[in-house]
Design a protein around this motif. Structure first.
Motif, PDB file in Angstrom:
ATOM      1  N   SER A 227      37.954  39.999  53.544  1.00  0.00           N
ATOM      2  CA  SER A 227      37.132  39.106  54.357  1.00  0.00           C
ATOM      3  C   SER A 227      37.698  37.693  54.258  1.00  0.00           C
ATOM      4  O   SER A 227      38.429  37.364  53.312  1.00  0.00           O
ATOM      5  CB  SER A 227      35.673  39.116  53.893  1.00  0.00           C
ATOM      6  N   LEU A 228      37.374  36.863  55.227  1.00  0.00           N
ATOM      7  CA  LEU A 228      37.801  35.468  55.207  1.00  0.00           C
ATOM      8  C   LEU A 228      36.782  34.661  54.407  1.00  0.00           C
ATOM      9  O   LEU A 228      35.601  34.605  54.758  1.00  0.00           O
ATOM     10  CB  LEU A 228      37.913  34.919  56.628  1.00  0.00           C
ATOM     11  N   ALA A 229      37.245  34.040  53.326  1.00  0.00           N
ATOM     12  CA  ALA A 229      36.346  33.252  52.481  1.00  0.00           C
ATOM     13  C   ALA A 229      36.082  31.876  53.068  1.00  0.00           C
ATOM     14  O   ALA A 229      34.992  31.317  52.911  1.00  0.00           O
ATOM     15  CB  ALA A 229      36.930  33.116  51.072  1.00  0.00           C
ATOM     16  N   GLY A 230      37.070  31.287  53.729  1.00  0.00           N
ATOM     17  CA  GLY A 230      36.887  29.971  54.334  1.00  0.00           C
ATOM     18  C   GLY A 230      38.222  29.375  54.747  1.00  0.00           C
ATOM     19  O   GLY A 230      39.294  29.915  54.457  1.00  0.00           O
ATOM     20  N   ASP A 231      38.155  28.231  55.435  1.00  0.00           N
ATOM     21  CA  ASP A 231      39.378  27.581  55.902  1.00  0.00           C
ATOM     22  C   ASP A 231      39.939  26.597  54.882  1.00  0.00           C
ATOM     23  O   ASP A 231      40.833  25.822  55.179  1.00  0.00           O
ATOM     24  CB  ASP A 231      39.121  26.867  57.232  1.00  0.00           C
ATOM     25  N   TRP A 232      39.417  26.630  53.673  1.00  0.00           N
ATOM     26  CA  TRP A 232      39.875  25.758  52.589  1.00  0.00           C
ATOM     27  C   TRP A 232      40.943  26.475  51.753  1.00  0.00           C
ATOM     28  O   TRP A 232      41.133  27.686  51.886  1.00  0.00           O
ATOM     29  CB  TRP A 232      38.693  25.357  51.688  1.00  0.00           C
ATOM     30  N   LEU A 233      41.623  25.719  50.894  1.00  0.00           N
ATOM     31  CA  LEU A 233      42.658  26.268  50.029  1.00  0.00           C
ATOM     32  C   LEU A 233      42.325  26.000  48.569  1.00  0.00           C
ATOM     33  O   LEU A 233      41.742  24.975  48.235  1.00  0.00           O
ATOM     34  CB  LEU A 233      44.026  25.633  50.347  1.00  0.00           C
ATOM     35  N   MET A 234      42.697  26.918  47.699  1.00  0.00           N
ATOM     36  CA  MET A 234      42.563  26.674  46.267  1.00  0.00           C
ATOM     37  C   MET A 234      43.606  25.638  45.841  1.00  0.00           C
ATOM     38  O   MET A 234      44.701  25.590  46.405  1.00  0.00           O
ATOM     39  CB  MET A 234      42.735  27.984  45.477  1.00  0.00           C
ATOM     40  N   PRO A 235      43.301  24.797  44.847  1.00  0.00           N
ATOM     41  CA  PRO A 235      44.190  23.683  44.491  1.00  0.00           C
ATOM     42  C   PRO A 235      45.352  24.070  43.583  1.00  0.00           C
ATOM     43  O   PRO A 235      45.787  23.266  42.760  1.00  0.00           O
ATOM     44  CB  PRO A 235      43.246  22.711  43.788  1.00  0.00           C
ATOM     45  N   PHE A 236      45.850  25.286  43.707  1.00  0.00           N
ATOM     46  CA  PHE A 236      46.916  25.772  42.823  1.00  0.00           C
ATOM     47  C   PHE A 236      48.139  26.170  43.618  1.00  0.00           C
ATOM     48  O   PHE A 236      48.077  26.423  44.826  1.00  0.00           O
ATOM     49  CB  PHE A 236      46.428  26.986  42.014  1.00  0.00           C
ATOM     50  N   SER A 237      49.255  26.260  42.900  1.00  0.00           N
ATOM     51  CA  SER A 237      50.474  26.862  43.426  1.00  0.00           C
ATOM     52  C   SER A 237      50.753  28.110  42.602  1.00  0.00           C
ATOM     53  O   SER A 237      50.906  28.032  41.385  1.00  0.00           O
ATOM     54  CB  SER A 237      51.655  25.886  43.306  1.00  0.00           C
TER      55      SER A 237
END
Length: 411
Positions: free
Chosen positions: A247-257
């Motif tokens: 599923s799509l959690a959101g249009d945001w990104l986690m702050p990690f690489s």
């Protein structure tokens, strides 16, 4: 969470096509308790993260020569405890390695053959082949539910585990019918004994490339019973390991690489910063479980100004952070020596030839209740959820890649 005694590394002898598992004692990277307060130093928390390279941040500071004592001593790879050669004739004999736990490591080659090595039992276990070849795989170890794990101790018999390894090919190749699968320890449906199984999992909705978008996997983490994957241009997707649905959690990104690991004692996820692939980062990802993006005020990035000015980060090799438990971590940074920095802890004088340098450093995160009178000095401490968080750096050890000991992965 128990404290790990070793950092696992995999080195390659590309001339012979042999990959070797070695173990570094974690004590190499940390001061004894009676010396830590005097010798370990706080890393400053960065309010503004320099993009891509460390040098823009250091350039604004007065460059200092770092003494041999600050850089400690050169570390030599110990003798292998396990060696393996991948199947000939497949993608230049490439072998991938991923940790199931601190003592169990999966290996698989370009021909899809897999094996599990148990460093505690000192043996290797035959495991099923993958369903499809993986060009650029990443993997996450996901704890099984108590019911699936069985009675305490049962998972350690016959090479079993209370965790499963989920493997995703980040190449996003439409021709790969099975880019996502898992190695799972479970009981046979028609028997009373358990064994390792390889399950083909639902194809991720982002697997098919979109020509008009620059899509790539940026970071991934386990949060609760789900795997979250952040992708450039798309946002963050969620895979529920129980229902096996995307599923799509959101249009945001986690702050990690890359990969982020959860520390249950600190209740934070740790990894490498998305803004700078050389710096340690921590964030609270728990809001994801409530359908919210991670909060920026619970996002921390630390820098280290005490590095030789002639070292430049290797932008093709982002840093790697390994959780050792109890708030301790080992960060591995890759540099290029472009200034002929000489030190007795290396193999003689080095020239400005861009030779690779690998630095292993011990990090410790300390958290306590924030005093109402405390001010934020910006020297490695901050508050979030009423906690005062400090990251301290212990010892650093240097290592140089050679033709016979090329560092492939740190687990």
């Amino acid at each position: 969470m128990s404290l790990r005694r070793y950092v696992n590394i995999v080195t390659a002898n590309h001339h012979q096509g042999i990959y070797s598992l070695r173990r570094l004692n974690a004590d190499n990277f940390f001061y004894p308790a009676n010396e830590a307060a005097a010798k370990a130093r706080d890393l400053p928390r960065l309010r503004r993260v320099p993009a891509d390279a460390l040098s823009p941040w250091f350039a604004r500071k007065k460059k200092k020569h770092v003494s041999d004592k600050q850089l400690e001593t050169r570390i030599r790879p110990p003798q292998p405890i396990f060696s393996v050669r991948p199947t000939d004739g497949y993608n230049y004999n490439r072998l991938h390695s991923f940790p199931l736990s601190g003592t169990k490591i999966f290996f698989f080659d370009s021909a899809r053959r897999t094996t599990l090595h148990d460093t505690k039992a000192r043996c290797s276990i035959s495991t099923p082949c993958l369903h499809a070849h993986k060009d650029f795989p990443v993997a996450l170890s996901v704890p099984c539910s108590p019911a699936a794990a069985g009675p305490e101790g049962e998972q350690d018999q016959d090479g079993g585990s209370s965790s499963s390894l989920y493997i995703l090919d980040t190449a996003l190749d439409p021709a790969n019918a099975t880019p996502f699968e898992a190695l799972i320890w479970r009981r046979f449906t028609d028997g009373d004994y358990k064994a390792w199984h390889c399950d083909a999992l639902p194809r991720p909705p982002f697997s098919d490339r979109q020509p008009d978008l620059d899509v790539s996997v940026l970071s991934y983490a386990v949060v609760g019973d789900a795997i979250y994957v952040s992708l450039r241009s798309l946002g963050t997707y969620c895979f529920d390991t129980v229902s096996r649905t995307w599923s799509l959690a959101g249009d945001w990104l986690m702050p990690f690489s890359g990969k982020a690991e959860y520390d249950p004692e600190l209740k934070l996820w740790f990894g490498v910063s998305a803004g700078n692939h050389q710096l340690p980062c921590a964030a609270d990802l728990s809001p994801i479980l409530r359908g919210h993006a991670p909060k920026k005020q619970h996002h921390y990035v630390w820098g280290d100004p005490q590095l030789p000015g002639d070292w430049l980060p290797d932008l093709l090799k982002p840093a790697n952070i390994v959780s050792l438990g109890s708030g301790r971590f080992c960060i591995i940074n890759f540099f290029r020596d472009v200034g002929g920095y000489c030190t007795a802890c290396m193999d003689g004088p080095s020239a400005a030839d861009g030779s690779p340098i690998v630095v292993f450093s011990g990090l410790e995160v300390l958290a306590g209740m924030r005093n109402g009178n405390d001010g934020d000095s910006g020297k490695g401490s901050d508050s979030g959820n009423g906690l005062r968080i400090r990251m301290t750096k212990h010892k650093s050890r240097l290592c140089r890649d050679t033709d016979t000991h090329s560092l492939e992965s740190v687990l």
